[in-house]
Design a protein around this motif. Structure first.
Motif: not given
Length: 206
Positions: A18-32
């Motif tokens: 979940s933490r990596l998923q949240q970070l991915r979204a925070g980088f701007g990856d809309a598919a995260a």
């Protein structure tokens, strides 16, 4: 019955997933939020829906004959400029992943397919976003570390909304080994929970 788009992967367990998923979204990856954090075994593959029973039987057979192995993530890498991807590196467990994906993609099995690139186990943390954002992801996770024991893998289906939903888990061996840990807080896991243990009917798309 039409076709479905399937993928097979090793879930990154909590609290890492979940933490990596949240970070991915925070980088701007809309598919995260539609992609549970994972190590791919079989990339998105379109198959006839009526082949699902055969595929499930094949995956169960592979899992029953495989054993747990250690997994460790450390630092970042990238496939740029060939592919717009930043990832966390698999520094332990790569041999197990490579062997496992070879068995899942057995040339005589129902998931036989060619790969666009040589197999390289990794955990994507940014894909198809701006170069600046990918540079930020690469730097932010340069010191990242995670470690666990892989005890199985799972079959996923991509819905018409782009979200990947778990159809079934495949724990290794025949003993009472725990299945792949679920990730909390993602649409994929919420849908799988609502669908029940098998999840096949609710997740299927034609």
């Amino acid at each position: 019955m039409g076709t479905v788009t399937l993928g097979v992967s090793i879930a990154v367990p909590e609290p890492y997933g979940s933490r990596l998923q949240q970070l991915r979204a925070g980088f701007g990856d809309a598919a995260a939020h539609g992609i549970p954090t994972h190590v791919t075994l079989v990339p998105p593959t379109e198959v006839e829906a009526d082949r699902l029973p055969e595929i499930r039987a094949h995956l169960a057979e592979v899992a029953a004959a495989f054993g747990p192995f250690g997994m460790r993530l450390e630092g970042t890498g990238t496939f740029r400029p060939l592919s717009p991807v930043v990832f966390v590196k698999v520094v332990e467990g790569g041999t197990g992943c490579t062997r496992l994906q070879g068995l899942v993609r057995d040339p005589d099995g129902p998931l036989n397919r060619e790969l666009a690139f040589p197999y390289h186990p990794h955990v994507t943390v940014a894909h198809g976003i701006s170069e600046e954002a990918m540079d930020r992801a690469f730097a932010a996770l340069a010191d990242y570390e995670a470690q666990w024991t892989c005890t199985g893998f799972a079959l996923y289906e991509q819905g018409s909304d782009g979200v990947w939903r778990k159809l079934r888990e495949y724990p290794f061996g025949t003993g009472p080994i725990a299945g792949v840990p679920a990730q909390s807080g993602s649409p994929a896991d919420e849908a799988a929970t609502a669908a029940g243990p098998a999840g096949d009917g609710a997740a299927r798309r034609s």
